[in-house]
Design a protein around this motif. Structure first.
Motif, PDB file in Angstrom:
ATOM      1  N   LEU A 309       0.825  -1.213   0.000  1.00 42.64           N
ATOM      2  CA  LEU A 309       0.000   0.000   0.000  1.00 42.64           C
ATOM      3  C   LEU A 309       0.858   1.262   0.000  1.00 42.64           C
ATOM      4  O   LEU A 309       0.617   2.175  -0.818  1.00 42.64           O
ATOM      5  CB  LEU A 309      -0.961  -0.008   1.194  1.00 42.64           C
ATOM      6  CG  LEU A 309      -2.131  -0.988   1.125  1.00 42.64           C
ATOM      7  CD1 LEU A 309      -3.025  -0.830   2.353  1.00 42.64           C
ATOM      8  CD2 LEU A 309      -2.954  -0.767  -0.136  1.00 42.64           C
ATOM      9  N   PRO A 310       1.885   1.383   0.867  1.00 38.92           N
ATOM     10  CA  PRO A 310       2.751   2.566   0.786  1.00 38.92           C
ATOM     11  C   PRO A 310       3.414   2.703  -0.587  1.00 38.92           C
ATOM     12  O   PRO A 310       3.546   3.818  -1.110  1.00 38.92           O
ATOM     13  CB  PRO A 310       3.796   2.330   1.882  1.00 38.92           C
ATOM     14  CG  PRO A 310       3.109   1.435   2.860  1.00 38.92           C
ATOM     15  CD  PRO A 310       2.217   0.552   2.037  1.00 38.92           C
ATOM     16  N   HIS A 311       3.806   1.596  -1.173  1.00 38.75           N
ATOM     17  CA  HIS A 311       4.433   1.632  -2.501  1.00 38.75           C
ATOM     18  C   HIS A 311       3.465   2.195  -3.535  1.00 38.75           C
ATOM     19  O   HIS A 311       3.845   3.061  -4.354  1.00 38.75           O
ATOM     20  CB  HIS A 311       4.863   0.220  -2.898  1.00 38.75           C
ATOM     21  CG  HIS A 311       5.368   0.119  -4.298  1.00 38.75           C
ATOM     22  ND1 HIS A 311       6.650   0.483  -4.646  1.00 38.75           N
ATOM     23  CD2 HIS A 311       4.753  -0.292  -5.456  1.00 38.75           C
ATOM     24  CE1 HIS A 311       6.812   0.307  -5.944  1.00 38.75           C
ATOM     25  NE2 HIS A 311       5.684  -0.170  -6.462  1.00 38.75           N
ATOM     26  N   LEU A 312       2.217   1.717  -3.528  1.00 38.96           N
ATOM     27  CA  LEU A 312       1.217   2.214  -4.478  1.00 38.96           C
ATOM     28  C   LEU A 312       0.981   3.711  -4.290  1.00 38.96           C
ATOM     29  O   LEU A 312       0.876   4.473  -5.267  1.00 38.96           O
ATOM     30  CB  LEU A 312      -0.103   1.464  -4.303  1.00 38.96           C
ATOM     31  CG  LEU A 312      -0.126  -0.024  -4.719  1.00 38.96           C
ATOM     32  CD1 LEU A 312      -1.474  -0.645  -4.357  1.00 38.96           C
ATOM     33  CD2 LEU A 312       0.135  -0.159  -6.217  1.00 38.96           C
ATOM     34  N   PHE A 348       7.611   8.900   1.829  1.00 37.65           N
ATOM     35  CA  PHE A 348       8.280   9.118   0.549  1.00 37.65           C
ATOM     36  C   PHE A 348       9.797   8.946   0.700  1.00 37.65           C
ATOM     37  O   PHE A 348      10.441   8.269  -0.108  1.00 37.65           O
ATOM     38  CB  PHE A 348       7.952  10.514   0.026  1.00 37.65           C
ATOM     39  CG  PHE A 348       8.336  10.715  -1.416  1.00 37.65           C
ATOM     40  CD1 PHE A 348       7.381  10.618  -2.408  1.00 37.65           C
ATOM     41  CD2 PHE A 348       9.641  11.012  -1.788  1.00 37.65           C
ATOM     42  CE1 PHE A 348       7.724  10.791  -3.745  1.00 37.65           C
ATOM     43  CE2 PHE A 348       9.999  11.188  -3.107  1.00 37.65           C
ATOM     44  CZ  PHE A 348       9.036  11.071  -4.099  1.00 37.65           C
ATOM     45  N   LYS A 349      10.346   9.541   1.755  1.00 39.98           N
ATOM     46  CA  LYS A 349      11.790   9.452   1.968  1.00 39.98           C
ATOM     47  C   LYS A 349      12.219   8.027   2.288  1.00 39.98           C
ATOM     48  O   LYS A 349      13.305   7.578   1.883  1.00 39.98           O
ATOM     49  CB  LYS A 349      12.211  10.396   3.098  1.00 39.98           C
ATOM     50  CG  LYS A 349      13.723  10.493   3.245  1.00 39.98           C
ATOM     51  CD  LYS A 349      14.107  11.590   4.216  1.00 39.98           C
ATOM     52  CE  LYS A 349      15.630  11.741   4.282  1.00 39.98           C
ATOM     53  NZ  LYS A 349      16.031  12.815   5.216  1.00 39.98           N
ATOM     54  N   ALA A 350      11.356   7.282   3.004  1.00 40.58           N
ATOM     55  CA  ALA A 350      11.675   5.884   3.338  1.00 40.58           C
ATOM     56  C   ALA A 350      11.784   5.040   2.078  1.00 40.58           C
ATOM     57  O   ALA A 350      12.616   4.129   1.994  1.00 40.58           O
ATOM     58  CB  ALA A 350      10.607   5.317   4.277  1.00 40.58           C
ATOM     59  N   GLN A 351      10.968   5.341   1.084  1.00 40.96           N
ATOM     60  CA  GLN A 351      10.988   4.542  -0.144  1.00 40.96           C
ATOM     61  C   GLN A 351      12.009   5.042  -1.154  1.00 40.96           C
ATOM     62  O   GLN A 351      12.708   4.238  -1.778  1.00 40.96           O
ATOM     63  CB  GLN A 351       9.593   4.543  -0.800  1.00 40.96           C
ATOM     64  CG  GLN A 351       9.541   3.741  -2.105  1.00 40.96           C
ATOM     65  CD  GLN A 351       8.146   3.556  -2.629  1.00 40.96           C
ATOM     66  OE1 GLN A 351       7.242   3.150  -1.892  1.00 40.96           O
ATOM     67  NE2 GLN A 351       7.931   3.847  -3.919  1.00 40.96           N
ATOM     68  N   GLU A 352      12.117   6.364  -1.301  1.00 43.02           N
ATOM     69  CA  GLU A 352      12.951   6.925  -2.374  1.00 43.02           C
ATOM     70  C   GLU A 352      14.316   7.424  -1.904  1.00 43.02           C
ATOM     71  O   GLU A 352      15.192   7.716  -2.730  1.00 43.02           O
ATOM     72  CB  GLU A 352      12.209   8.064  -3.067  1.00 43.02           C
ATOM     73  CG  GLU A 352      10.899   7.667  -3.708  1.00 43.02           C
ATOM     74  CD  GLU A 352      11.088   6.644  -4.816  1.00 43.02           C
ATOM     75  OE1 GLU A 352      12.120   6.716  -5.526  1.00 43.02           O
ATOM     76  OE2 GLU A 352      10.215   5.763  -4.976  1.00 43.02           O
ATOM     77  N   GLY A 353      14.488   7.561  -0.578  1.00 40.11           N
ATOM     78  CA  GLY A 353      15.770   8.027  -0.060  1.00 40.11           C
ATOM     79  C   GLY A 353      15.953   9.534  -0.154  1.00 40.11           C
ATOM     80  O   GLY A 353      17.069  10.031   0.038  1.00 40.11           O
ATOM     81  N   MET A 354      14.881  10.284  -0.438  1.00 36.33           N
ATOM     82  CA  MET A 354      14.932  11.753  -0.536  1.00 36.33           C
ATOM     83  C   MET A 354      13.533  12.296  -0.304  1.00 36.33           C
ATOM     84  O   MET A 354      12.548  11.549  -0.367  1.00 36.33           O
ATOM     85  CB  MET A 354      15.468  12.187  -1.904  1.00 36.33           C
ATOM     86  CG  MET A 354      14.607  11.729  -3.083  1.00 36.33           C
ATOM     87  SD  MET A 354      15.349  12.136  -4.690  1.00 36.33           S
ATOM     88  CE  MET A 354      16.607  10.841  -4.785  1.00 36.33           C
ATOM     89  N   THR A 355      13.442  13.591  -0.033  1.00 34.94           N
ATOM     90  CA  THR A 355      12.148  14.212   0.203  1.00 34.94           C
ATOM     91  C   THR A 355      11.414  14.392  -1.121  1.00 34.94           C
ATOM     92  O   THR A 355      12.031  14.347  -2.197  1.00 34.94           O
ATOM     93  CB  THR A 355      12.317  15.579   0.876  1.00 34.94           C
ATOM     94  OG1 THR A 355      12.988  16.465  -0.037  1.00 34.94           O
ATOM     95  CG2 THR A 355      13.110  15.461   2.167  1.00 34.94           C
ATOM     96  N   PRO A 356      10.090  14.602  -1.068  1.00 37.22           N
ATOM     97  CA  PRO A 356       9.340  14.848  -2.306  1.00 37.22           C
ATOM     98  C   PRO A 356       9.905  16.030  -3.096  1.00 37.22           C
ATOM     99  O   PRO A 356      10.007  15.956  -4.329  1.00 37.22           O
ATOM    100  CB  PRO A 356       7.925  15.132  -1.813  1.00 37.22           C
ATOM    101  CG  PRO A 356       7.830  14.405  -0.512  1.00 37.22           C
ATOM    102  CD  PRO A 356       9.191  14.511   0.095  1.00 37.22           C
ATOM    103  N   GLY A 357      10.292  17.120  -2.381  1.00 36.58           N
ATOM    104  CA  GLY A 357      10.833  18.303  -3.068  1.00 36.58           C
ATOM    105  C   GLY A 357      12.148  17.957  -3.775  1.00 36.58           C
ATOM    106  O   GLY A 357      12.369  18.366  -4.932  1.00 36.58           O
ATOM    107  N   GLN A 358      13.025  17.236  -3.106  1.00 37.53           N
ATOM    108  CA  GLN A 358      14.301  16.856  -3.722  1.00 37.53           C
ATOM    109  C   GLN A 358      14.079  15.959  -4.943  1.00 37.53           C
ATOM    110  O   GLN A 358      14.753  16.100  -5.963  1.00 37.53           O
ATOM    111  CB  GLN A 358      15.174  16.131  -2.685  1.00 37.53           C
ATOM    112  CG  GLN A 358      15.671  17.033  -1.582  1.00 37.53           C
ATOM    113  CD  GLN A 358      16.342  16.243  -0.456  1.00 37.53           C
ATOM    114  OE1 GLN A 358      16.069  15.053  -0.264  1.00 37.53           O
ATOM    115  NE2 GLN A 358      17.203  16.913   0.310  1.00 37.53           N
TER     116      GLN A 358
END
Length: 367
Positions: A309-312, A348-358
Motif C-alpha cells: 500500500l505505501p508503494h502504491l 516518501f523518503k523511506a521509499q525513495e531516499g529523498m524528500t518529495p521536493g528533492q
C-alpha cells in the motif's frame, strides 16, 4: 539333506529368474503407450538377470559349502545392483518418469562405491574371513547395503503416499490398481532385503533356503504383475501426465484471475483511502496474504506485502507531482491516501531516499 535343500532352492531360484527375464524382454505390454513403462521394464529385466546369474553361480559353484563369506560376497555383489534397479523401476512408474535423474545418479554412485570397497578387499585379502566376517570388506558393503535399503524403502513409502492422495476418482483408482500392487510388493521386497546381509552371515543352510524362497516368491509376484498388467501401468502413467497438465493449466488460470483481481482493485484507486489497511484490502479483493505475496513476487519489485500500500501511494504521488507541480504537498498527500504532508514526506523518503521536493527537483533537472 540340508545341502540337497539349499541346492534345490538355488536351482529353483535361478530357473524362474531367467524365465522371468525372457518374459520381460518379449512380453512388452506397454510398448505402444509409454516410454516410461519400457524404461522400468529394462531396469527390472537387468535386475532379474543379475539375480538369476547369482543363483546359478551359487548352484554350480556350491559356494556356501566352501565358505560362508564367499557365498555372502557373491550375494552382496548381486544385491547392491539388483535392489536399487528394482526400486528405480518402481519409482519411475510412480513418478511417471519425472524427477528421476537424481535417483539414477545417487544409486549409481552407491553401486560404484560398493564395488570399489569389494575391489579393495580383494587386493588386500580382506574379502573372505569365516572366523571374523565382521572384519571383511564384504561386511562394510553389507552395512552400506543395509542403510541403502532403509533409504530406498523410505523413498518408496513417500511416493506411494503421494500416489494414493491423487486417487479420488473411481476410474483412476482402477487404473492404478496394478501399479499400487507392484509398489506394495516392492515395499515388502525391500523390507525383506533388510535381513539379507545378516542372513548371509548365518551358517544355517535351512535359514538361507527359507529366506531365498521368500525373496524370489515376492520377486516373481512383482514381475508377473508387471508383465500381465503392463497396459494398466502405461495408462496410469498417461493419466498422471494428464493430471500434471491439468494442474498446471488450473494454476495458470488461477494466477491470471488473481492478477486481474488485484490490478482491477488498483485501477479503481482503493489504495488512496487513507483509512484502509492491508487487511481491509485483502478482504475487499477476496484473496489471502500468501496470494498477494505470490503476485508481488511475480509482477513487482515489492518484497513484502505489507509494503504494498505505501508503494502504491508513493508511485501515485510521483505521478501527481509530475502532472501537477503546482500542487502543495498537503494536496498531493490527501489525493494519494495520506492524512497529512508529514506522514507523506516520511513515507516518501523511506521509499525513495529523498524528500518529495528533492525528488521533484531531480526530475526537472533530468528533463
Amino acid at each position: 539333506m540340508d545341502e540337497l535343500i539349499i541346492s534345490s532352492v538355488r536351482f529353483l531360484g535361478a530357473l524362474p529368474m531367467f524365465v522371468a527375464a525372457v518374459c520381460l524382454v518379449f512380453f512388452n505390454r506397454g510398448k505402444l503407450q509409454s516410454a516410461v513403462y519400457n524404461r522400468s521394464r529394462w531396469f527390472i529385466t537387468a535386475a532379474t538377470l543379475i539375480l538369476g546369474i547369482q543363483f546359478a553361480i551359487q548352484f554350480v559353484g556350491q559356494l556356501r559349502e566352501q565358505s560362508v563369506t564367499l557365498c555372502w560376497t557373491v550375494n552382496m555383489m548381486a544385491y547392491v545392483i539388483a535392489t536399487p534397479l528394482y526400486n528405480m523401476a518402481e519409482l519411475n512408474l510412480l513418478r511417471a518418469g519425472h524427477n528421476m535423474r537424481g535417483r539414477y545418479r545417487w544409486n549409481g554412485i552407491f553401486m560404484a562405491l560398493c564395488y570399489v570397497i569389494l575391489a579393495i578387499g580383494y587386493f588386500t585379502d580382506t574379502l573372505i574371513n569365516d572366523q571374523q566376517p565382521w572384519l571383511t570388506a564384504t561386511f562394510v558393503v553389507a552395512f552400506l547395503y543395509f542403510l541403502k535399503v532403509i533409504e530406498l524403502s523410505w523413498v518408496l513409502f513417500q511416493e506411494m503416499k503421494k500416489t494414493d492422495t491423487r486417487l479420488t476418482d473411481e476410474e483412476l483408482t482402477q487404473r492404478h490398481d496394478a501399479l499400487r500392487f507392484t509398489a506394495r510388493v516392492m515395499k515388502w521386497i525391500i523390507l525383506v532385503s533388510l535381513f539379507s546381509p545378516w542372513v548371509g552371515m548365518s551358517s544355517s543352510l535351512l535359514l538361507n533356503s527359507f529366506y531365498g524362497i521368500i525373496v524370489f516368491t515376492l520377486l516373481l509376484m512383482f514381475i508377473v504383475t508387471f508383465i500381465f498388467y503392463g497396459w494398466n501401468m502405461a495408462e496410469c502413467i498417461k493419466v498422471d501426465d494428464e493430471i500434471a497438465e491439468a494442474v498446471t493449466a488450473e494454476a495458470e488460470n488461477q494466477n491470471e484471475q488473481l492478477r486481474q483481481c488485484i490490478e482491477q482493485w488498483v485501477s479503481e484507486r482503493h489504495f488512496t483511502d487513507s483509512n484502509i489497511t492491508i487487511s481491509d484490502a485483502l478482504q475487499e479483493m477476496g484473496i489471502t496474504a500468501t496470494s498477494l505475496s505470490y503476485y508481488l513476487e511475480q509482477h513487482t519489485t515489492v518484497e513484502n506485502y505489507r509494503q504494498w500500500l505505501p508503494h502504491l501511494r508513493i508511485e501515485e504521488a510521483k505521478r501527481y507531482m509530475l502532472e501537477h507541480p503546482d500542487y502543495s504537498l498537503q494536496a498531493i498527500a490527501e489525493e494519494c491516501g495520506y492524512a497529512n504532508s508529514s506522514n507523506f514526506s516520511r513515507a516518501f523518503k523511506a521509499q525513495e531516499g529523498m524528500t518529495p521536493g528533492q525528488w521533484l527537483t531531480k526530475q526537472k533537472e533530468n528533463i
